[in-house]
Design a protein around this motif. Sequence first.
Motif, PDB file in Angstrom:
ATOM      1  N   LYS A  60       0.829  -1.205   0.000  1.00  0.00           N
ATOM      2  CA  LYS A  60       0.000   0.000   0.000  1.00  0.00           C
ATOM      3  C   LYS A  60       0.867   1.261   0.000  1.00  0.00           C
ATOM      4  CE  LYS A  60      -3.737  -0.302   2.311  1.00  0.00           C
ATOM      5  NZ  LYS A  60      -4.742  -0.383   3.408  1.00  0.00           N
ATOM      6  N   GLU A  61       1.942   1.221   0.796  1.00  0.00           N
ATOM      7  CA  GLU A  61       2.845   2.370   0.864  1.00  0.00           C
ATOM      8  C   GLU A  61       3.587   2.564  -0.452  1.00  0.00           C
ATOM      9  OE1 GLU A  61       3.923   2.342   5.637  1.00  0.00           O
ATOM     10  OE2 GLU A  61       4.979   0.998   4.269  1.00  0.00           O
ATOM     11  N   ILE A  62       3.993   1.458  -1.085  1.00  0.00           N
ATOM     12  CA  ILE A  62       4.675   1.540  -2.378  1.00  0.00           C
ATOM     13  C   ILE A  62       3.735   2.121  -3.430  1.00  0.00           C
ATOM     14  CG2 ILE A  62       5.734   0.197  -4.236  1.00  0.00           C
ATOM     15  CD1 ILE A  62       6.677  -1.782  -2.085  1.00  0.00           C
ATOM     16  N   ALA A  63       2.488   1.672  -3.410  1.00  0.00           N
ATOM     17  CA  ALA A  63       1.506   2.178  -4.370  1.00  0.00           C
ATOM     18  C   ALA A  63       1.319   3.687  -4.215  1.00  0.00           C
ATOM     19  CB  ALA A  63       0.169   1.454  -4.170  1.00  0.00           C
ATOM     20  N   ARG A  64       1.252   4.132  -2.979  1.00  0.00           N
ATOM     21  CA  ARG A  64       1.083   5.562  -2.735  1.00  0.00           C
ATOM     22  C   ARG A  64       2.323   6.353  -3.180  1.00  0.00           C
ATOM     23  NH1 ARG A  64      -0.588   5.113   2.056  1.00  0.00           N
ATOM     24  NH2 ARG A  64       1.397   5.344   3.161  1.00  0.00           N
ATOM     25  N   GLU A  65       3.503   5.816  -2.894  1.00  0.00           N
ATOM     26  CA  GLU A  65       4.743   6.500  -3.239  1.00  0.00           C
ATOM     27  C   GLU A  65       4.917   6.626  -4.752  1.00  0.00           C
ATOM     28  OE1 GLU A  65       8.471   8.319  -2.878  1.00  0.00           O
ATOM     29  OE2 GLU A  65       6.962   7.936  -1.346  1.00  0.00           O
ATOM     30  N   LEU A  66       4.564   5.570  -5.480  1.00  0.00           N
ATOM     31  CA  LEU A  66       4.772   5.561  -6.929  1.00  0.00           C
ATOM     32  C   LEU A  66       3.522   5.978  -7.711  1.00  0.00           C
ATOM     33  CD1 LEU A  66       6.847   2.254  -7.318  1.00  0.00           C
ATOM     34  CD2 LEU A  66       7.688   4.611  -7.118  1.00  0.00           C
ATOM     35  N   ASP A  67       2.436   6.256  -6.986  1.00  0.00           N
ATOM     36  CA  ASP A  67       1.179   6.681  -7.604  1.00  0.00           C
ATOM     37  C   ASP A  67       0.659   5.632  -8.584  1.00  0.00           C
ATOM     38  OD1 ASP A  67      -0.975   8.364  -7.981  1.00  0.00           O
ATOM     39  OD2 ASP A  67      -0.040   9.481  -9.617  1.00  0.00           O
ATOM     40  N   ILE A  68       0.648   4.388  -8.119  1.00  0.00           N
ATOM     41  CA  ILE A  68       0.105   3.276  -8.895  1.00  0.00           C
ATOM     42  C   ILE A  68      -0.823   2.475  -7.984  1.00  0.00           C
ATOM     43  CG2 ILE A  68       2.064   3.109 -10.491  1.00  0.00           C
ATOM     44  CD1 ILE A  68       3.217   0.897  -8.795  1.00  0.00           C
ATOM     45  N   SER A  69      -1.535   1.520  -8.540  1.00  0.00           N
ATOM     46  CA  SER A  69      -2.468   0.739  -7.733  1.00  0.00           C
ATOM     47  C   SER A  69      -1.727  -0.358  -6.966  1.00  0.00           C
ATOM     48  CB  SER A  69      -3.528   0.097  -8.624  1.00  0.00           C
ATOM     49  OG  SER A  69      -2.957  -0.926  -9.427  1.00  0.00           O
ATOM     50  N   VAL A  70      -2.352  -0.822  -5.894  1.00  0.00           N
ATOM     51  CA  VAL A  70      -1.779  -1.921  -5.113  1.00  0.00           C
ATOM     52  C   VAL A  70      -1.655  -3.170  -5.989  1.00  0.00           C
ATOM     53  CG1 VAL A  70      -2.154  -3.476  -3.158  1.00  0.00           C
ATOM     54  CG2 VAL A  70      -2.623  -1.032  -2.915  1.00  0.00           C
ATOM     55  N   ARG A  71      -2.636  -3.402  -6.841  1.00  0.00           N
ATOM     56  CA  ARG A  71      -2.583  -4.564  -7.735  1.00  0.00           C
ATOM     57  C   ARG A  71      -1.372  -4.484  -8.671  1.00  0.00           C
ATOM     58  NH1 ARG A  71      -6.082  -8.466  -9.106  1.00  0.00           N
ATOM     59  NH2 ARG A  71      -7.719  -7.483  -7.885  1.00  0.00           N
ATOM     60  N   THR A  72      -1.069  -3.280  -9.145  1.00  0.00           N
ATOM     61  CA  THR A  72       0.108  -3.103 -10.006  1.00  0.00           C
ATOM     62  C   THR A  72       1.389  -3.385  -9.229  1.00  0.00           C
ATOM     63  OG1 THR A  72      -1.033  -1.453 -11.352  1.00  0.00           O
ATOM     64  CG2 THR A  72       1.365  -1.473 -11.469  1.00  0.00           C
ATOM     65  N   VAL A  73       1.441  -2.942  -7.984  1.00  0.00           N
ATOM     66  CA  VAL A  73       2.606  -3.239  -7.141  1.00  0.00           C
ATOM     67  C   VAL A  73       2.769  -4.739  -6.984  1.00  0.00           C
ATOM     68  CG1 VAL A  73       3.609  -3.021  -4.844  1.00  0.00           C
ATOM     69  CG2 VAL A  73       2.451  -1.068  -5.870  1.00  0.00           C
ATOM     70  N   GLU A  74       1.676  -5.434  -6.721  1.00  0.00           N
ATOM     71  CA  GLU A  74       1.725  -6.893  -6.554  1.00  0.00           C
ATOM     72  C   GLU A  74       2.237  -7.566  -7.825  1.00  0.00           C
ATOM     73  OE1 GLU A  74      -2.281  -7.701  -5.506  1.00  0.00           O
ATOM     74  OE2 GLU A  74      -2.013  -7.211  -3.374  1.00  0.00           O
ATOM     75  N   THR A  75       1.805  -7.046  -8.977  1.00  0.00           N
ATOM     76  CA  THR A  75       2.263  -7.604 -10.256  1.00  0.00           C
ATOM     77  C   THR A  75       3.761  -7.382 -10.436  1.00  0.00           C
ATOM     78  OG1 THR A  75       0.110  -7.219 -11.302  1.00  0.00           O
ATOM     79  CG2 THR A  75       2.006  -7.492 -12.761  1.00  0.00           C
ATOM     80  N   HIS A  76       4.224  -6.175 -10.117  1.00  0.00           N
ATOM     81  CA  HIS A  76       5.655  -5.888 -10.216  1.00  0.00           C
ATOM     82  C   HIS A  76       6.456  -6.807  -9.279  1.00  0.00           C
ATOM     83  CE1 HIS A  76       5.581  -2.607 -12.974  1.00  0.00           C
ATOM     84  NE2 HIS A  76       4.912  -1.775 -12.191  1.00  0.00           N
ATOM     85  N   ARG A  77       5.973  -6.981  -8.053  1.00  0.00           N
ATOM     86  CA  ARG A  77       6.690  -7.826  -7.093  1.00  0.00           C
ATOM     87  C   ARG A  77       6.772  -9.266  -7.594  1.00  0.00           C
ATOM     88  NH1 ARG A  77       5.948  -6.087  -0.844  1.00  0.00           N
ATOM     89  NH2 ARG A  77       7.279  -7.924  -0.655  1.00  0.00           N
TER      90      ARG A  77
END
Length: 217
Positions: free
Chosen positions: A174-191
Amino acid sequence: MPNDNKIRVLLVDDHPLVLDGISARLEGEPSLEIIGMANDGKQALALASTLHPDVVLMDISMPVMNGFEASERFHAEQPDVKVLILSMHDDREYIVKLIKCGAAGYVLKDVSSNELISAIETVYGGGTYFSSGASQSLFSQFDQEGGHANTQQEELTGREKDVLKLVAEGNSNKEIARELDISVRTVETHRQNIKQKLDIHTAAGLTRYAIEHKLVD
């Protein structure tokens, strides 16, 4: 009966006075619940199987089963439990070995109560946490040795490197999504893509990779 609103913490240290001291420091914190105490890794594993802690706050040097073996066992047998090491040792070898054993964080015993609470909350949220003393020990050694080239790193996109850096700094999805201005789902995909490309499948392993390849400032 478990309190779903609190992080359930199991304390592990072979010194009763230390356990009492840690418990006293954390007592009254509204986000935490101390559900038990153990004197060694073997006892901690047994208690965890029945008490179901969210976070195990554990020392390294203990009889019967030390923190290294216990961390490996938790990682293999109870992977949902986050292991946070609380130690007086600031040796890089100890810290790196614990990361390899599956620990989610490493905190020195001289930290403040507020930092200890923050560390527990961070690893519970899926991040990693290293106190300033532990981080200095790691980074000073890497600065002396210099970076090591790895072709795997080149396979990561710029955004994947950004995500990996934030993961290594202990941020939640959630914090990464906020920092990079992307969705949590996108962060999960990147991870997930990062894990597949590097063949590293734990947050602790990703943190170690980021440190080794100087992706973290």
